[in-house]
Design a protein around this motif. Structure first.
Motif, PDB file in Angstrom:
ATOM      1  N   PHE A 191       0.956  -1.104   0.119  1.00  0.00           N
ATOM      2  CA  PHE A 191       0.020   0.070   0.070  1.00  0.00           C
ATOM      3  C   PHE A 191       0.970   1.220   0.048  1.00  0.00           C
ATOM      4  CE2 PHE A 191      -2.936  -3.241   1.569  1.00  0.00           C
ATOM      5  CZ  PHE A 191      -4.150  -2.973   0.709  1.00  0.00           C
ATOM      6  N   CYS A 192       1.917   1.387  -0.871  1.00  0.00           N
ATOM      7  CA  CYS A 192       2.421   2.785  -1.098  1.00  0.00           C
ATOM      8  C   CYS A 192       1.528   3.593  -1.538  1.00  0.00           C
ATOM      9  CB  CYS A 192       3.343   2.510  -2.159  1.00  0.00           C
ATOM     10  SG  CYS A 192       4.943   1.343  -1.969  1.00  0.00           S
ATOM     11  N   SER A 193       1.493   5.015  -0.949  1.00  0.00           N
ATOM     12  CA  SER A 193       0.259   5.829  -0.967  1.00  0.00           C
ATOM     13  C   SER A 193       0.056   6.393  -2.283  1.00  0.00           C
ATOM     14  CB  SER A 193       0.836   7.064  -0.071  1.00  0.00           C
ATOM     15  OG  SER A 193       1.926   7.542  -0.643  1.00  0.00           O
ATOM     16  N   TYR A 194       0.855   6.184  -3.389  1.00  0.00           N
ATOM     17  CA  TYR A 194       0.903   6.607  -4.653  1.00  0.00           C
ATOM     18  C   TYR A 194       0.297   5.450  -5.667  1.00  0.00           C
ATOM     19  CZ  TYR A 194       5.321   4.244  -5.253  1.00  0.00           C
ATOM     20  OH  TYR A 194       6.225   3.449  -4.864  1.00  0.00           O
ATOM     21  N   LEU A 295      13.628   2.746  -5.944  1.00  0.00           N
ATOM     22  CA  LEU A 295      14.205   3.608  -5.024  1.00  0.00           C
ATOM     23  C   LEU A 295      12.928   4.596  -4.793  1.00  0.00           C
ATOM     24  CD1 LEU A 295      16.198   5.502  -3.292  1.00  0.00           C
ATOM     25  CD2 LEU A 295      16.633   6.737  -5.175  1.00  0.00           C
ATOM     26  N   GLN A 296      12.418   5.197  -5.658  1.00  0.00           N
ATOM     27  CA  GLN A 296      11.056   6.088  -5.631  1.00  0.00           C
ATOM     28  C   GLN A 296      11.635   7.517  -5.232  1.00  0.00           C
ATOM     29  OE1 GLN A 296       9.342   4.910  -7.445  1.00  0.00           O
ATOM     30  NE2 GLN A 296       8.765   2.871  -7.115  1.00  0.00           N
ATOM     31  N   ALA A 304       8.533   8.401   3.628  1.00  0.00           N
ATOM     32  CA  ALA A 304       7.668   8.348   4.742  1.00  0.00           C
ATOM     33  C   ALA A 304       6.238   8.411   4.284  1.00  0.00           C
ATOM     34  CB  ALA A 304       7.854   8.811   6.221  1.00  0.00           C
ATOM     35  N   LYS A 305       5.948   9.581   3.542  1.00  0.00           N
ATOM     36  CA  LYS A 305       4.719   9.996   2.881  1.00  0.00           C
ATOM     37  C   LYS A 305       4.421   8.841   1.916  1.00  0.00           C
ATOM     38  CE  LYS A 305       5.250  14.724   3.607  1.00  0.00           C
ATOM     39  NZ  LYS A 305       5.636  16.054   2.878  1.00  0.00           N
ATOM     40  N   PRO A 374      -3.987   7.134  -1.431  1.00  0.00           N
ATOM     41  CA  PRO A 374      -4.094   8.338  -0.730  1.00  0.00           C
ATOM     42  C   PRO A 374      -3.093   9.624  -0.969  1.00  0.00           C
ATOM     43  CG  PRO A 374      -3.639   6.235   0.436  1.00  0.00           C
ATOM     44  CD  PRO A 374      -3.682   6.148  -1.156  1.00  0.00           C
ATOM     45  N   ALA A 375      -2.210   9.374  -2.091  1.00  0.00           N
ATOM     46  CA  ALA A 375      -1.411  10.540  -2.469  1.00  0.00           C
ATOM     47  C   ALA A 375      -2.200  11.449  -3.284  1.00  0.00           C
ATOM     48  CB  ALA A 375      -0.147  10.040  -3.141  1.00  0.00           C
ATOM     49  N   ALA A 376      -3.335  10.863  -3.858  1.00  0.00           N
ATOM     50  CA  ALA A 376      -3.967  11.929  -4.644  1.00  0.00           C
ATOM     51  C   ALA A 376      -4.790  12.924  -4.057  1.00  0.00           C
ATOM     52  CB  ALA A 376      -4.939  11.287  -5.497  1.00  0.00           C
TER      53      ALA A 376
END
Length: 473
Positions: A191-194, A295-296, A304-305, A374-376
């Motif tokens: 569940f990476c936020s993007y 890496l991202q 963290a975000k 979530p990132a959106a």
């Protein structure tokens, strides 16, 4: 394979028999073979799924074609980025024009994009000429779904929200006779936020090592020399299985398969890559000297975000451990520029990691909102002109480092697995080194599928020109 999965396999094999009869009758009625086209969007796992679709279509009597003006067309879709969805919508308009000329044409959509309710609603409203829709969890039911579609004039929609089923023993048509992908697990728990993948691919579930080894042994008997173990996060392979197994133990088993010459795997999550795995990679000449390690971002705050569960220092420490055990490994990565809240200092942290690691190559992406993640909904979305400036700077740095890394290999002799005759120059063949770099060198089609010793004579940026090293032939 448990009894339920075996029963499902038998059901689908029965539908393959029924389809064979239907396709034969329709072909005789038309006085020509029925044709199909499979178009794949997205990752290696989608490519592997498409091999299954093609294998079933070949088995029942369809003939493959590169043209989308075919009797059966299926788009195996990706939804990682919203522009991927828009690309599919645009191409559906083209298919509609073909279907008006051939009313019996069947149009099907499958894959990750179909797991989104908003997509299904839009297709029903705006693209009612689509005949068949299914998702990621029930691709094994393709024979049954295709049969039902051929027997019906209605749009068939079969979307599962989740599954614990793994049904693999159905026909498959490989792109290459000498190499193949192998699904070792499905889904993602990170569940990476993007990222939308956990929502459309579901939770992690692994295949038993016995099934995987059995499939690889079959492929080797069928001429496969190189396999790639596939999963959304292969480093978490084995969790939830009754057996004591993880990726490093699985790799150790796979290396013992006689006749198999090369092993690859992807994709790895840095938080799960163990020292045990590094040791196994270092100890086996069969495991390719290439690791894709996303890496991202190089900023610990941004990581963290992103919900990545490692820091900049964690990543750099991991790279140091990998390089200390495997000095000649090629490291590649993914990097996102412009994640919400990314400051210039955050971006410079990413540039610092790029310079310290010296990646052989990197897939660089401009962040774009992905509805449903979530990132959106995060504040501090970065301005487009700022993102573009950072992206250009990053790309220039990555390319300059990559060129220098590639140039270091000129003059060396490397084993190359020949994949095809060069598309631009038929006097050359093209193949890949263990580190995944491409090499073009003089040869003919008789070399396809062979491992050849090639001396690298010239670096052309991100590929090589070479010649067969007769002394080591």
């Amino acid at each position: 394979m448990n009894s339920n999965d075996q029963n499902e396999t038998n059901i689908q094999l029965d539908y393959i028999d029924k389809l064979t009869t239907v396709v034969k009758e329709k072909s005789e009625e038309l006085g020509r073979p029925l044709t199909y086209n499979v178009t794949t969007f997205g990752c290696q796992m989608n490519a592997r799924d498409s091999e299954k679709l093609r294998g079933i279509l070949d088995k029942v009597g369809y003939i493959g074609t590169d043209s989308e003006d075919a009797d059966f067309v299926i788009y195996n879709t990706c939804t990682v980025r919203e522009n991927a969805n828009n690309k599919v919508y645009g191409r559906l308009g083209v298919l509609y024009s073909y279907k008006k000329k051939n009313p019996d044409m069947i149009i099907a959509l499958c894959g990750c994009m179909m797991q989104e309710n908003v997509v299904i609603d839009k297709i029903k409203e705006s693209y009612s000429f689509v005949d068949l829709i299914f998702g990621t969890h029930n691709i094994f039911k393709f024979p049954e779904l295709l049969y039902n579609s051929l027997m019906s004039d209605d749009m068939i929609i079969d979307i599962w929200e989740k599954t614990d089923r793994i049904v693999e023993k159905l026909p498959s048509s490989r792109k290459y006779s000498f190499k193949s992908g192998i699904n070792i697990m499905f889904g993602c728990n990170n569940f990476c936020s993007y990222c939308i993948v956990p929502y459309v691919r579901g939770r992690e579930r692994s295949r038993s090592s016995e099934e995987i080894i059995e499939e690889i042994e079959y492929l080797v008997r069928d001429g496969v020399k190189e396999i790639m173990l596939l999963g959304q996060n292969v480093n978490s392979y084995g969790k939830g299985l009754d057996e004591d197994i993880n990726l490093s133990k699985l790799l150790s088993k796979v290396t013992k398969i006689e006749g198999l010459e090369r092993i690859r795997f992807m994709t790895s999550h840095p938080k799960d890559l163990s020292d045990e795995l590094i040791d196994v990679m270092a100890s086996s000449p069969k495991i390719c000297k290439h690791l894709h390690l996303p890496l991202q971002s190089g900023s610990t705050d941004i990581l963290a975000k992103m919900n990545r569960h490692y820091t900049k220092e964690d990543y750099l420490g991991l790279v140091d451990r990998i390089r200390s055990k495997i000095p000649d490994i090629a490291l590649t990565t993914d990097i996102i520029v412009g994640f919400p809240g990314e400051t210039e200092d955050d971006f410079l942290e990413t540039m610092d990691v790029v310079r310290k690691v010296e990646f052989d190559s990197a897939f660089t992406f401009i962040y774009s909102k992905r509805t449903g993640t979530p990132a959106a909904a995060m504040d501090n979305q970065v301005a487009e002109d700022v993102i573009k400036d950072r992206f250009d700077r990053l790309l220039a740095e990555v390319q300059e480092i990559g060129r220098k890394k590639y140039e270091e290999n000129v003059g060396r002799t490397e084993k190359v697995l020949v994949e095809n005759v060069n598309e631009k120059d038929s006097s050359l063949v093209s193949g890949r080194m263990s580190n995944n770099a491409i090499v073009h060198f003089p040869g003919d089609s008789s070399l396809i599928g062979s491992l050849v010793n090639v001396r690298l004579t010239e670096c052309k940026g991100f590929y090589y020109i070479g010649e067969i090293d007769e002394e080591m032939a």
